[in-house]
Scaffold this motif. Structure first.
Motif, PDB file in Angstrom:
ATOM      1  N   VAL A 167       0.535  -1.447  -0.209  1.00 49.70           N
ATOM      2  CA  VAL A 167       0.402  -0.160  -0.213  1.00 49.70           C
ATOM      3  C   VAL A 167       0.792   1.395  -0.103  1.00 49.70           C
ATOM      4  O   VAL A 167       0.193   2.182  -0.234  1.00 49.70           O
ATOM      5  CB  VAL A 167      -0.847  -0.768   1.149  1.00 49.70           C
ATOM      6  N   GLY A 168       2.413   1.204   0.459  1.00 43.97           N
ATOM      7  CA  GLY A 168       3.010   2.566   0.500  1.00 43.97           C
ATOM      8  C   GLY A 168       4.368   2.009   0.426  1.00 43.97           C
ATOM      9  O   GLY A 168       4.600   0.966   0.342  1.00 43.97           O
ATOM     10  N   ALA A 169       5.384   2.811  -0.395  1.00 42.69           N
ATOM     11  CA  ALA A 169       6.557   2.686  -0.013  1.00 42.69           C
ATOM     12  C   ALA A 169       7.459   3.323  -0.341  1.00 42.69           C
ATOM     13  O   ALA A 169       7.048   4.158  -0.321  1.00 42.69           O
ATOM     14  CB  ALA A 169       7.248   1.707  -1.304  1.00 42.69           C
ATOM     15  N   ASP A 170       9.230   3.403   0.037  1.00 50.10           N
ATOM     16  CA  ASP A 170       9.854   4.593  -0.026  1.00 50.10           C
ATOM     17  C   ASP A 170      11.559   3.707  -0.644  1.00 50.10           C
ATOM     18  O   ASP A 170      11.443   3.130  -0.587  1.00 50.10           O
ATOM     19  CB  ASP A 170      10.065   5.571   1.075  1.00 50.10           C
ATOM     20  N   VAL A 171      11.658   4.982  -1.323  1.00 57.21           N
ATOM     21  CA  VAL A 171      13.611   4.662  -1.782  1.00 57.21           C
ATOM     22  C   VAL A 171      14.437   5.449  -1.019  1.00 57.21           C
ATOM     23  O   VAL A 171      13.963   6.830  -1.090  1.00 57.21           O
ATOM     24  CB  VAL A 171      13.819   4.935  -3.086  1.00 57.21           C
TER      25      VAL A 171
END
Length: 368
Positions: free
Chosen positions: A314-318
Motif C-alpha cells: 500500500v506504500g513504499a519508499d526508497v
C-alpha cells in the motif's frame, strides 16, 4: 459559418497532431527530468488530479546521525531514471510494463520540507501525506492512490506510515536496510534532550511501534550493523521484527530470504516496503549517509523484490540516496531501479484485493 468553424477546428487539430509527431519524440537525456518521464503535477496543490500511483519526493535529511546530503536524493533519482520510459518500460524479470497498464502513474513533485526546524518539518510531512492520501484513486475509487516516496533520510518513513495507518490500520513493514532502525532514543545518549530529538533516521521504526502503527509481522532484511550489545536485539524483538542478516543471502541462498519474508508477512494484509539503499554493498551505493561493508548486490535485492510481488503493498519508499558522495550516478541509478521494481509490483498486483478493500471499509468506512 458553423461549418467553417468546424473545418478550422479540424485543421488546428491535425496541425497540432503533426507538431506532436514532429517535435514530441525526445531522447532519454532530453527534457525536464520527471521520474521516468512521467506526467508531472504538483499533487499537493492540484487537488483535482486523479491517478493510481504517485512518485513523491521528500527532500529532508536533518535527522541523520552521520553524513547529510539525502535532501538531494529525489532530484538525483529522477535524473537517474531518465532511461525509463513507457516505450522501454517492459520489465523482463516481471514480464510486465508498469507504464503501459491499467494504472495511471504520475510524478507528484516534492513536499516542501524545511531544513531549519525538524519539529516543523515533521508537521509539514505529516500534513502532506494526509493530504495526498485524502484523494481517491482514478481506477479504484474505494481507496486512495499509492505512493512511492523518494527520500530523503530514512525518517521520512514515519509521516508516510502515520497517514497510511489512518486508512489501513497497522501495517506490515518490510525493511531492507543494513541497520535495525528500531533503536530506542537512549541509544543516542546526550546531556541535551528534547521530544523531537527522539526521532532520527535510526529510531523512526521504534517511534512507529510506540504509536501503534506497525503490525506484529515485520521483517528486516540485509542487516549487518554494529550493535551496542545483545540488548539491541531484545529491543528489536519487542517491536515484532524478524531479522534476516546480510550474509544469509549467500550462506543460505536467496530463496531462504524469499521464504522467510513470505512466511512472516501475510500476503492479504497491508504492507509497506522501505528500502534504504545502504542495504546494498558500498561498492554499489557510495552515495549514502551510513555505509556498511558486506552488503547485497543489486541483482540480489532486485530478485528478492520480484519474488515478493504478490504481497499487498500500500506504500513504499526508497531512501538515503546522497548524491554528493556518489560516483557516476551508481547509487542514484540503483535507487531508480529499486523504485521501478516496486512500481512494477504495485501495478502488476492490480487494484487492491477485494478482501482487503472490504476489510478496510468495515473498519474505516467513515474515512473512505
Amino acid at each position: 459559418m458553423k461549418l467553417l468553424m468546424l473545418l478550422l477546428s479540424l485543421l488546428q487539430f491535425i496541425y497540432a497532431e503533426n507538431l506532436e509527431e514532429k517535435w514530441g519524440g525526445l531522447w532519454p537525456f532530453q527534457g525536464i527530468a520527471t521520474f521516468a518521464h512521467l506526467e508531472n503535477k504538483n499533487c499537493l496543490i492540484d487537488q483535482s488530479s486523479q491517478f493510481d500511483i504517485g512518485i513523491i519526493g521528500v527532500p529532508f535529511d536533518t535527522a541523520v546521525s552521520y553524513r547529510p546530503g539525502a535532501r538531494f536524493g529525489p532530484r538525483a533519482i529522477r535524473d537517474a531514471s531518465q532511461r525509463q520510459t513507457s516505450l522501454r518500460g517492459f520489465n523482463p524479470r516481471a514480464l510486465f510494463n508498469p507504464y503501459k497498464s491499467w494504472a495511471k502513474i504520475i510524478d507528484c513533485g516534492d513536499i516542501p520540507v524545511t531544513p531549519m526546524d525538524n519539529a516543523l518539518a515533521f508537521k509539514q510531512m505529516d500534513e502532506a501525506f494526509n493530504d495526498l492520501l485524502s484523494k481517491k484513486s482514478l481506477n479504484d475509487s474505494k481507496v486512495p492512490p499509492r505512493f512511492v516516496a523518494l527520500g530523503g533520510d530514512h525518517s521520512v518513513l514515519l509521516p508516510h506510515i502515520r497517514a497510511l495507518h489512518k486508512i489501513y490500520g497497522p501495517l506490515n513493514i518490510i525493511h531492507f536496510d543494513a541497520h535495525l532502525d528500531t533503536w530506542k532514543p537512549d541509544k543516542y545518549p546526550s546531556f541535551w534532550d528534547s521530544d523531537q530529538n527522539e526521532i532520527n533516521h535510526g529510531s523512526m521504526l521504534w517511534k512507529a511501534h510506540e504509536e501503534g502503527l506497525t503490525s506484529k509481522t515485520n521483517i528486516h532484511a540485509g542487516l549487518r550493523t554494529k550493535l551496542s550489545g545483545l540488548e539491541d536485539l531484545q529491543d528489536d524483538d519487542e517491536q515484532d521484527f524478524v531479522r534476516i542478516e546480510a550474509d544469509d543471502i549467500w550462506l543460505k541462498g536467496p530463496e531462504y530470504v524469499v521464504k522467510k519474508i513470505l512466511s512472516t508477512v501475510p500476503h492479504d494484509t497491508p504492507t509497506y516496503i522501505s528500502v534504504d539503499v545502504d542495504v546494498l554493498d558500498p561498492g554499489f551505493t557510495s552515495g549514502t549517509g551510513t555505509q556498511e561493508p558486506g552488503g547485497w548486490l543489486p541483482r540480489e535485492l532486485i530478485h528478492i523484490l520480484r519474488q515478493i510481488e504478490g504481497l499487498t503493498v500500500v506504500g513504499a519508499d526508497v531512501v538515503e540516496v546522497a548524491p554528493a558522495y556518489d560516483i557516476a550516478e551508481i547509487t542514484a541509478t540503483n535507487g531508480a531501479q529499486i523504485a521501478y521494481e516496486i512500481l512494477t509490483s504495485m501495478v502488476k498486483k492490480g487494484n487492491l484485493d477485494e478482501s482487503l478493500t472490504k476489510k478496510m471499509i468495515s473498519t474505516f468506512g467513515s474515512q473512505l
